[in-house]
Design a protein around this motif. Structure first.
Motif, PDB file in Angstrom:
ATOM      1  N   ASP A 137       0.808  -1.191  -0.046  1.00 25.45           N
ATOM      2  CA  ASP A 137       0.187   0.082  -0.020  1.00 25.45           C
ATOM      3  C   ASP A 137       0.894   1.171   0.114  1.00 25.45           C
ATOM      4  O   ASP A 137       1.722   1.492   0.727  1.00 25.45           O
ATOM      5  N   PRO A 138       0.761   2.046  -1.243  1.00 20.44           N
ATOM      6  CA  PRO A 138       1.789   3.237  -1.055  1.00 20.44           C
ATOM      7  C   PRO A 138       1.353   4.306  -0.096  1.00 20.44           C
ATOM      8  O   PRO A 138       2.356   4.981   0.344  1.00 20.44           O
ATOM      9  N   LEU A 313      -0.667  10.760  -5.121  1.00 21.56           N
ATOM     10  CA  LEU A 313       0.043   9.405  -4.563  1.00 21.56           C
ATOM     11  C   LEU A 313       0.111   8.418  -5.447  1.00 21.56           C
ATOM     12  O   LEU A 313      -0.828   7.802  -5.914  1.00 21.56           O
ATOM     13  N   ILE A 314       1.481   8.026  -6.003  1.00 17.39           N
ATOM     14  CA  ILE A 314       1.527   7.112  -7.138  1.00 17.39           C
ATOM     15  C   ILE A 314       2.315   5.893  -6.766  1.00 17.39           C
ATOM     16  O   ILE A 314       3.257   6.011  -6.093  1.00 17.39           O
ATOM     17  N   ASP A 315       1.695   4.836  -6.795  1.00 18.10           N
ATOM     18  CA  ASP A 315       2.261   3.552  -6.836  1.00 18.10           C
ATOM     19  C   ASP A 315       3.258   3.206  -7.761  1.00 18.10           C
ATOM     20  O   ASP A 315       2.832   2.974  -8.918  1.00 18.10           O
ATOM     21  N   GLY A 316       4.678   3.203  -7.299  1.00 13.74           N
ATOM     22  CA  GLY A 316       5.706   2.890  -8.290  1.00 13.74           C
ATOM     23  C   GLY A 316       5.978   1.560  -8.435  1.00 13.74           C
ATOM     24  O   GLY A 316       6.749   1.217  -9.550  1.00 13.74           O
ATOM     25  N   VAL A 350       5.842   6.328  -4.584  1.00 17.23           N
ATOM     26  CA  VAL A 350       6.486   5.484  -3.578  1.00 17.23           C
ATOM     27  C   VAL A 350       6.380   3.937  -4.222  1.00 17.23           C
ATOM     28  O   VAL A 350       5.717   3.253  -4.890  1.00 17.23           O
ATOM     29  N   TYR A 351       7.784   3.460  -3.658  1.00 16.57           N
ATOM     30  CA  TYR A 351       8.035   2.126  -4.176  1.00 16.57           C
ATOM     31  C   TYR A 351       6.928   1.215  -3.313  1.00 16.57           C
ATOM     32  O   TYR A 351       6.453   1.331  -1.997  1.00 16.57           O
ATOM     33  N   THR A 352       6.606   0.071  -3.878  1.00 16.60           N
ATOM     34  CA  THR A 352       5.700  -0.943  -3.546  1.00 16.60           C
ATOM     35  C   THR A 352       6.306  -2.418  -3.980  1.00 16.60           C
ATOM     36  O   THR A 352       7.192  -2.106  -4.861  1.00 16.60           O
TER      37      THR A 352
END
Length: 776
Positions: A137-138, A313-316, A350-352
């Motif tokens: 979860d980012p 908010l971006i899930d990378g 954000v790294y996930t």
């Protein structure tokens, strides 16, 4: 159905030209990477992590190495150098070193005599993992975490990149606003779903050279990455790009498997081939980022935009990829097609511990555009302003500068609005169709090539084109631009033939080969038409000048008195005095033999001096206004987009057939994201890694499309052209979303919009007591 075609002042430019490689493709004779077989070729397979996040305690490959038919087994410590498409964020390795970061991360690579042996060897490898905390979860990754995915995360968090920008006075603009709207958008990740899976062949030869054939959009970046990771000088590496069966951004990074394949060939001294299955394509991903954005818009009583305030908010996923660019684009690409005097943006990628996300068609501009466009529609309704009128009041004029210093040259956005409104019959349909039917407007804006190169050293043009013509009259064209099915080879040939006045079949575009192709940065950011097109035109004009000078010697007339016609050069005002193209060529060759010419393109300097100022700058921008018409089954929630009127400004359409194809394909892809495509996760595990479970729109779900190409010539584009490969996607989603609102009175901020969500939305509207078109 296309709009009526205007008369073109050119012989080829602006007409409808089938792709030059089309006959080879439709007869199965075009050569893709999987078609190539080298003598003594081995087959590679990759061992992938079953854990989303784990430390590798040990790997025992002894049994696998001893198996008959196994030529090599590699683990990460042999080639630990980190790489990535952006030099500022190298965080990938060809094979995992120390730990794995997502389910599907490469743990070991095997080369064997056949597929079965390679698969058995993978089964023989024993890995001891220490399972680490899963970061799926980012939102939780924005605070300090136990065991971050990468040590380079900001301040002990999993944040890969944070961008903060503020222009003007946003707080004051909101305080004085007549109306405001807030859209909290949620967007599932989507992937490219291209036809051809990843495929690479590498061959290390006894002369110390390495040749790599790969399905890539970025041969030059792959060339660089191979050199960096393998420690081999670039001049000893040869990269060849065969035909590519679609990319859409998913092949625009140098990828770990390409380097691992090359490493196996070096290890064995034999050619090695790797071909992904579809599940491997899905876990390699690099698709559109799952995103949550929070968009606030302020307007005055007339609907004039006063400010944007945006948070994303971006899930990378597991790697950086293009992520730094993504983080900027999710904000700055909101700066058109409207004038926005005050702007604030915070973006965090954000790294996930999920498959990496990267560049996908209309990279960074799609999700934010949907939130803005549905927000503007909401404001238009509250202010009792027609959505078209509100957009037109805010349209960026040509030859202007945005508040964040984007240079806008040409824009036919107002013409797009007028064309879409008229052709769709908007004024007789909007809010007037029966319940369950509706029309909606969505607009778009996108870069026509990134002004800033990824690599700043050595300084060189962003595209170079070489031409060579010998006594047979055929013109060989060399350039490292990557045709991935979008028709750039055809455009390259058309531009050369147009300038030289020759038949198209004289022009032969050579396949990309780093030994003979001059550097081009690749196919991404909608850069090819603008940059390659200008370089090709310059090269052709240089060659034309050589032919004209030779014709002057033959005719006795000075060069300024001559003009190029179809397959000939004539004396202006004396058409009876002329030489054929071949005669001029042979005369020119008397002094130098084969003729050579070079053209190059470098974008002019632009952008401000603040941090991130270059992000989103481009030599030109495309604009769009689409109207979608939908029909909803109000019992089941199943809906169909019946028609899309797509008004698009790509400057002059250089090949109308190709532009229309790009628009239609973009609409299909955009509707896929809107209607049902989604990378579905349970925690960090991808649950639908197949084309059976990943729901791409079927042919019967594709609407009728009317393409309205209304762009005026761009002053700097080749023959006035701009991009048409990515920008046509963006307006599709909000046009459909706003049409659904017109049909059933429900706004959707959570994509994709499935029939279940439609039914739920209608029920919530009923429970609120709000009627729509007379229906409770």
């Amino acid at each position: 159905m296309a709009a009526k075609e205007p008369t073109s002042p050119y012989r080829l430019i602006g007409t409808r030209i089938p792709y030059i490689e089309g006959p080879l493709k439709v007869t199965g004779r075009a050569e893709y990477t999987d078609d190539i077989k080298r003598p003594g070729q081995l087959i590679a397979r990759l061992l992938r992590s079953p854990w989303p996040h784990a430390r590798i305690r040990s790997i025992d490959v002894s049994k696998a190495r001893s198996m008959p038919g196994v030529a090599a087994v590699l683990t990460g410590e042999k080639y630990p150098t980190q790489f990535g498409v952006l030099p500022i964020t190298h965080d990938e390795t060809a094979i995992a070193v120390g730990k794995v970061r997502y389910i599907g991360d490469i743990v070991a690579a095997v080369a064997a005599v056949d597929e079965r042996t390679a698969d058995l060897a993978l089964q023989a490898i024993v890995v001891d993992y220490e399972v680490l905390p899963e970061h799926a979860d980012p939102r939780t990754g924005t605070e300090k975490v136990v065991e971050p995915i990468h040590t380079r995360g900001l301040n002990g968090t999993n944040i890969q990149k944070e961008v903060v920008q503020h222009f003007g006075d946003v707080d004051a603009a909101f305080a004085g606003a007549h109306a405001t709207v807030r859209v909290r958008g949620t967007y599932a990740g989507v992937t490219h779903a291209f036809t051809e899976p990843m495929a690479t062949i590498a061959e290390a030869t006894p002369d110390g050279r390495l040749t790599v054939w790969s399905a890539t959009q970025v041969p030059h970046y792959l060339h660089r990455a191979l050199s960096e990771v393998l420690g081999i000088p670039m001049h000893r590496i040869r990269v060849i790009k065969p035909e590519v069966g679609g990319g859409f951004g998913g092949k625009s990074d140098p990828l770990p498997h390409e380097i691992a394949c090359a490493a196996l060939s070096i290890e064995t001294g034999r050619p090695v081939k790797i071909l992904f299955d579809r599940e491997e394509v899905f876990v390699t991903n690099h698709g559109r980022h799952p995103t949550q954005n929070d968009v606030r818009i302020a307007v005055d009583p007339e609907g004039k935009i006063l400010a944007y305030d945006i948070d994303a908010l971006i899930d990378g996923g597991a790697w950086s990829s293009f992520g730094t660019v993504t983080t900027y684009y999710n904000g700055v690409l909101s700066m058109g097609p409207y004038r926005v005097p005050n702007f604030r943006y915070r973006g965090r990628r954000v790294y996930t511990s999920k498959p990496p996300n990267g560049a996908m068609r209309a990279h960074g501009g799609t999700n934010i555009r949907y939130s803005i466009e549905v927000g503007l529609d909401d404001l238009a309704e509250r202010l009792h302003i027609d959505p078209f009128d509100l957009r037109e009041r805010n349209a960026l004029p040509p030859h202007t500068m945005t508040v964040n210093q984007f240079r806008i040259t040409s824009t036919s956005f107002v013409k797009c609005l007028h064309a879409a409104r008229e052709r769709s019959g908007w004024d007789s349909k909007f809010r007037q169709l029966p319940y369950g039917k509706g029309v909606g407007l969505g607009c778009g804006f996108y870069i026509s090539g990134s002004n800033s190169p990824i690599h700043f050293t050595p300084k060189m043009p962003q595209c170079t084109v070489h031409l060579k013509v010998d006594m047979d009259g055929g013109i060989s064209v060399h350039c490292m631009q990557a045709d991935i099915g979008q028709g750039s080879n055809t455009l390259l040939a058309v531009i050369v033939a147009e300038v030289l006045g020759v038949d198209l079949d004289r022009v032969h575009v050579q396949r990309v080969d780093s030994d003979v192709s001059p550097v081009d940065m690749g196919s991404y950011s909608s850069r090819v038409t603008f940059m390659m097109g200008n370089a090709a035109r310059q090269a052709a004009e240089s060659l034309r000048d050589q032919l004209v000078r030779a014709a002057a010697r033959v005719t006795g007339y000075p060069p300024e008195k001559l003009e190029v016609g179809h397959e000939k050069i004539s004396v202006r005002h004396r058409p009876d005095v002329s030489v054929t193209y071949v005669e001029a060529l042979h005369a020119a060759m008397e002094r130098s033999g084969a003729l050579l010419a070079t053209g190059a393109y470098t974008s002019p300097p632009m952008g401000g001096d603040f941090k991130g100022a270059r992000a989103g700058t481009a030599p030109a921008y495309s604009f769009a206004a689409y109207v979608a018409q939908v029909d909803v089954d109000v019992e089941t929630g199943i809906y169909r987009v019946e028609k899309v009127w797509a008004a698009f400004d790509c400057g002059r359409a250089l090949n109308r057939l190709a532009v229309e194809g790009q628009i239609e394909g973009s609409i299909h892809m955009g509707l896929g994201q809107f209607m049902g495509e989604a990378m579905m996760y349970r925690g960090a595990r991808l649950m639908n890694p197949s084309l059976l479970e990943y729901k791409i729109p079927m042919p019967q779900q594709m609407p009728d499309v009317e393409c309205l190409l209304v762009g005026d010539d761009d002053p700097e584009g080749p023959f006035g052209g701009k991009e048409a490969g990515e920008g046509p996607l963006i307006a599709t989603l909000p046009a459909a979303g706003n049409a659904l609102y017109d049909a059933i009175g429900v706004r959707f901020h959570d994509l994709p919009v499935t029939p279940e969500k439609v039914v739920r939305g209608m029920e919530q509207r009923r429970q609120s007591g709000r009627t729509w078109k007379g229906v409770a």
